[in-house]
Design a protein around this motif. Structure first.
Motif, PDB file in Angstrom:
ATOM      1  N   VAL A  42       9.587   3.976 -12.423  1.00 61.61           N
ATOM      2  CA  VAL A  42       8.423   4.048 -11.541  1.00 61.61           C
ATOM      3  C   VAL A  42       8.890   4.576 -10.196  1.00 61.61           C
ATOM      4  CG1 VAL A  42       6.645   2.702 -10.345  1.00 61.61           C
ATOM      5  CG2 VAL A  42       7.266   2.124 -12.694  1.00 61.61           C
ATOM      6  N   LEU A  43       8.216   5.622  -9.723  1.00 60.83           N
ATOM      7  CA  LEU A  43       8.480   6.117  -8.376  1.00 60.83           C
ATOM      8  C   LEU A  43       7.601   5.319  -7.421  1.00 60.83           C
ATOM      9  CD1 LEU A  43       8.382   9.965  -9.064  1.00 60.83           C
ATOM     10  CD2 LEU A  43      10.392   8.489  -8.884  1.00 60.83           C
ATOM     11  N   VAL A  44       8.186   4.850  -6.335  1.00 58.52           N
ATOM     12  CA  VAL A  44       7.438   4.029  -5.376  1.00 58.52           C
ATOM     13  C   VAL A  44       7.496   4.708  -4.016  1.00 58.52           C
ATOM     14  CG1 VAL A  44       7.250   1.762  -4.293  1.00 58.52           C
ATOM     15  CG2 VAL A  44       7.984   1.942  -6.672  1.00 58.52           C
ATOM     16  N   PHE A  45       6.313   4.899  -3.429  1.00 57.13           N
ATOM     17  CA  PHE A  45       6.183   5.566  -2.132  1.00 57.13           C
ATOM     18  C   PHE A  45       5.491   4.646  -1.142  1.00 57.13           C
ATOM     19  CE2 PHE A  45       6.017   8.779  -5.442  1.00 57.13           C
ATOM     20  CZ  PHE A  45       6.958   9.698  -5.014  1.00 57.13           C
ATOM     21  N   PRO A  46       5.888   4.705   0.129  1.00 57.42           N
ATOM     22  CA  PRO A  46       5.119   3.988   1.146  1.00 57.42           C
ATOM     23  C   PRO A  46       3.683   4.543   1.149  1.00 57.42           C
ATOM     24  CG  PRO A  46       7.206   4.734   2.055  1.00 57.42           C
ATOM     25  CD  PRO A  46       7.057   5.379   0.698  1.00 57.42           C
ATOM     26  N   LYS A  47       2.736   3.692   1.362  1.00 60.43           N
ATOM     27  CA  LYS A  47       1.330   4.085   1.251  1.00 60.43           C
ATOM     28  C   LYS A  47       0.980   5.261   2.162  1.00 60.43           C
ATOM     29  CE  LYS A  47      -2.841   1.673   0.158  1.00 60.43           C
ATOM     30  NZ  LYS A  47      -3.510   0.385   0.188  1.00 60.43           N
ATOM     31  N   HIS A  48       1.527   5.294   3.374  1.00 57.92           N
ATOM     32  CA  HIS A  48       1.190   6.388   4.297  1.00 57.92           C
ATOM     33  C   HIS A  48       1.727   7.732   3.784  1.00 57.92           C
ATOM     34  CE1 HIS A  48       5.269   5.480   5.776  1.00 57.92           C
ATOM     35  NE2 HIS A  48       5.275   6.717   6.212  1.00 57.92           N
ATOM     36  N   GLN A  49       2.871   7.739   3.119  1.00 54.61           N
ATOM     37  CA  GLN A  49       3.392   8.993   2.567  1.00 54.61           C
ATOM     38  C   GLN A  49       2.524   9.488   1.415  1.00 54.61           C
ATOM     39  OE1 GLN A  49       7.496   8.334   1.527  1.00 54.61           O
ATOM     40  NE2 GLN A  49       8.199   8.943   3.563  1.00 54.61           N
ATOM     41  N   TRP A  50       2.059   8.575   0.584  1.00 57.29           N
ATOM     42  CA  TRP A  50       1.187   8.953  -0.529  1.00 57.29           C
ATOM     43  C   TRP A  50      -0.127   9.525   0.005  1.00 57.29           C
ATOM     44  CZ3 TRP A  50       1.695  10.005  -5.423  1.00 57.29           C
ATOM     45  CH2 TRP A  50       0.564  10.112  -6.216  1.00 57.29           C
ATOM     46  N   THR A  51      -0.686   8.890   1.018  1.00 60.47           N
ATOM     47  CA  THR A  51      -1.934   9.372   1.618  1.00 60.47           C
ATOM     48  C   THR A  51      -1.753  10.776   2.181  1.00 60.47           C
ATOM     49  OG1 THR A  51      -2.549   7.107   2.143  1.00 60.47           O
ATOM     50  CG2 THR A  51      -3.718   8.826   3.324  1.00 60.47           C
ATOM     51  N   ASP A  52      -0.642  11.023   2.863  1.00 63.02           N
ATOM     52  CA  ASP A  52      -0.349  12.357   3.399  1.00 63.02           C
ATOM     53  C   ASP A  52      -0.199  13.384   2.273  1.00 63.02           C
ATOM     54  OD1 ASP A  52      -0.370  11.237   5.932  1.00 63.02           O
ATOM     55  OD2 ASP A  52       1.825  11.268   6.150  1.00 63.02           O
ATOM     56  N   PHE A  53       0.457  13.005   1.195  1.00 64.21           N
ATOM     57  CA  PHE A  53       0.652  13.885   0.040  1.00 64.21           C
ATOM     58  C   PHE A  53      -0.690  14.289  -0.567  1.00 64.21           C
ATOM     59  CE2 PHE A  53       1.161  14.000  -4.669  1.00 64.21           C
ATOM     60  CZ  PHE A  53       1.864  15.198  -4.770  1.00 64.21           C
ATOM     61  N   VAL A  54      -1.554  13.319  -0.809  1.00 65.26           N
ATOM     62  CA  VAL A  54      -2.860  13.607  -1.407  1.00 65.26           C
ATOM     63  C   VAL A  54      -3.714  14.463  -0.463  1.00 65.26           C
ATOM     64  CG1 VAL A  54      -5.012  12.564  -2.235  1.00 65.26           C
ATOM     65  CG2 VAL A  54      -2.810  11.588  -2.903  1.00 65.26           C
ATOM     66  N   ALA A  55      -3.669  14.187   0.825  1.00 65.90           N
ATOM     67  CA  ALA A  55      -4.408  14.987   1.795  1.00 65.90           C
ATOM     68  C   ALA A  55      -3.941  16.435   1.777  1.00 65.90           C
ATOM     69  CB  ALA A  55      -4.276  14.398   3.186  1.00 65.90           C
ATOM     70  N   ALA A  56      -2.631  16.652   1.663  1.00 66.25           N
ATOM     71  CA  ALA A  56      -2.093  18.015   1.612  1.00 66.25           C
ATOM     72  C   ALA A  56      -2.562  18.746   0.361  1.00 66.25           C
ATOM     73  CB  ALA A  56      -0.566  17.976   1.671  1.00 66.25           C
ATOM     74  N   LEU A  57      -2.661  18.041  -0.763  1.00 66.46           N
ATOM     75  CA  LEU A  57      -3.143  18.655  -1.991  1.00 66.46           C
ATOM     76  C   LEU A  57      -4.607  19.066  -1.882  1.00 66.46           C
ATOM     77  CD1 LEU A  57      -1.603  16.312  -4.718  1.00 66.46           C
ATOM     78  CD2 LEU A  57      -0.856  18.620  -4.105  1.00 66.46           C
ATOM     79  N   ARG A  58      -5.378  18.325  -1.146  1.00 63.21           N
ATOM     80  CA  ARG A  58      -6.819  18.602  -1.029  1.00 63.21           C
ATOM     81  C   ARG A  58      -7.150  19.666   0.013  1.00 63.21           C
ATOM     82  NH1 ARG A  58      -9.092  12.394  -1.457  1.00 63.21           N
ATOM     83  NH2 ARG A  58      -8.775  12.237  -3.700  1.00 63.21           N
ATOM     84  N   ARG A  59      -6.190  19.980   0.880  1.00 61.02           N
ATOM     85  CA  ARG A  59      -6.420  20.971   1.927  1.00 61.02           C
ATOM     86  C   ARG A  59      -6.675  22.344   1.320  1.00 61.02           C
ATOM     87  NH1 ARG A  59      -1.575  19.920   4.893  1.00 61.02           N
ATOM     88  NH2 ARG A  59      -2.173  17.832   5.401  1.00 61.02           N
ATOM     89  N   PRO A  60      -7.717  23.024   1.826  1.00 57.17           N
ATOM     90  CA  PRO A  60      -7.956  24.391   1.322  1.00 57.17           C
ATOM     91  C   PRO A  60      -6.799  25.313   1.699  1.00 57.17           C
ATOM     92  CG  PRO A  60      -9.691  23.700   2.855  1.00 57.17           C
ATOM     93  CD  PRO A  60      -8.670  22.616   2.803  1.00 57.17           C
TER      94      PRO A  60
END
Length: 61
Positions: A42-60
């Motif tokens: 299992v890969l474990v990420f701090p919640k703020h890093q995961w949120t930043d990652f998902v936001a970057a994926l959603r950016r046009p």
């Protein structure tokens, strides 16, 4: 596995073959695992890093 990781979720857009990842959210971390190998690593990420990652994926682009 990190404490508090339960209620694993798989994307509703995942392929029927099951080739996808699952995520579990705890108060401070997010866990990611292979849906075909639920007992594997299992890969474990701090919640703020995961949120930043998902936001970057959603950016046009």
């Amino acid at each position: 596995m990190a404490p508090g990781l339960s209620n694993w979720r798989k994307s509703s857009r995942s392929a029927i073959e099951g080739n996808c990842v699952e995520v579990a959210v705890a108060p401070e971390v997010v866990g990611v695992r292979d849906s075909k190998d639920r007992d594997g690593e299992v890969l474990v990420f701090p919640k703020h890093q995961w949120t930043d990652f998902v936001a970057a994926l959603r950016r046009p682009r």
